[in-house]
Design a protein around this motif. Structure first.
Motif, PDB file in Angstrom:
ATOM      1  N   ARG A 188     -11.907  12.773   9.938  1.00 13.07           N
ATOM      2  CA  ARG A 188     -11.014  12.836   8.773  1.00 13.07           C
ATOM      3  C   ARG A 188      -9.910  13.863   9.029  1.00 13.07           C
ATOM      4  NH1 ARG A 188     -15.998  13.565   6.456  1.00 13.07           N
ATOM      5  NH2 ARG A 188     -15.391  15.632   5.762  1.00 13.07           N
ATOM      6  N   GLU A 196      -7.333  16.372   6.883  1.00 14.48           N
ATOM      7  CA  GLU A 196      -6.831  17.035   5.679  1.00 14.48           C
ATOM      8  C   GLU A 196      -5.598  17.787   6.143  1.00 14.48           C
ATOM      9  OE1 GLU A 196      -8.002  17.511   2.389  1.00 14.48           O
ATOM     10  OE2 GLU A 196      -9.624  16.068   2.652  1.00 14.48           O
ATOM     11  N   GLN A 233       0.837  -1.194   0.000  1.00 14.23           N
ATOM     12  CA  GLN A 233       0.000   0.000   0.000  1.00 14.23           C
ATOM     13  C   GLN A 233       0.879   1.254   0.000  1.00 14.23           C
ATOM     14  OE1 GLN A 233      -2.073  -0.836   3.665  1.00 14.23           O
ATOM     15  NE2 GLN A 233      -3.845  -1.658   2.565  1.00 14.23           N
ATOM     16  N   PRO A 280      -6.192  14.528   1.831  1.00 18.38           N
ATOM     17  CA  PRO A 280      -6.677  13.637   2.889  1.00 18.38           C
ATOM     18  C   PRO A 280      -5.578  12.666   3.316  1.00 18.38           C
ATOM     19  CG  PRO A 280      -7.668  13.070   0.768  1.00 18.38           C
ATOM     20  CD  PRO A 280      -6.845  14.301   0.547  1.00 18.38           C
ATOM     21  N   GLU A 322      -4.983   9.182   4.430  1.00 19.67           N
ATOM     22  CA  GLU A 322      -5.750   7.944   4.303  1.00 19.67           C
ATOM     23  C   GLU A 322      -5.471   6.895   5.376  1.00 19.67           C
ATOM     24  OE1 GLU A 322      -8.200   7.794   2.241  1.00 19.67           O
ATOM     25  OE2 GLU A 322      -7.708   9.612   1.109  1.00 19.67           O
ATOM     26  N   TRP A 323      -4.371   6.991   6.069  1.00 25.09           N
ATOM     27  CA  TRP A 323      -4.013   5.950   7.030  1.00 25.09           C
ATOM     28  C   TRP A 323      -4.618   6.154   8.413  1.00 25.09           C
ATOM     29  CZ3 TRP A 323      -1.316   7.714  11.221  1.00 25.09           C
ATOM     30  CH2 TRP A 323      -0.631   8.918  11.074  1.00 25.09           C
TER      31      TRP A 323
END
Length: 127
Positions: free
Chosen positions: A110, A112, A26, A71, A73-74
């Protein structure tokens, strides 16, 4: 808990996720915390870093300059393993918390962010 202890704990968690993502093929996680990145830089050239990194990432994780933004993602993998991100992830190298970014994360789940670097496993020959 002292800041250095928190930063060490969070770097260990970050390297664990980096190693898992590396082994799974990944994309590698982005280092978006100035505070944790500064601690990482302090550790990189110490005799104990290779042992620390291998213990957590499964290999020596180098450090690469890879700026970006967007973003992160992890975060879901982190939350699954350790719970919500602590405030240190939203703290710069001078110890200033970005309260707005931390509040947005707490509200939405989330992240960012902007980042300047991440792990590098190119020296990894174990696979």
């Amino acid at each position: 808990m002292s800041n250095a202890t928190v930063e060490r704990t969070e770097l260990a968690r970050f390297l664990t996720i980096a190693g898992q993502r590396h082994r799974a093929g990944q994309t590698l996680p982005e280092m978006f915390s100035g505070a944790i990145d500064a601690f990482w830089h302090d550790q990189l050239d110490t005799p104990a870093y290779d042992v620390f990194s291998t213990e957590h990432a499964g290999a020596v994780a180098g450090h690469s300059q890879e700026p970006g933004s967007g973003p992160v993602e992890w975060v879901a993998a982190y939350e699954e393993a350790y719970g919500p991100l602590p405030a240190i992830w939203f703290t710069d190298e001078r110890g200033r918390l970005d309260g707005e970014a931390f509040a947005a994360y707490r509200e939405t789940g989330r992240v960012e962010a902007s980042w300047n670097c991440g792990p590098d496993f190119t020296a990894d020959t174990a696979e």
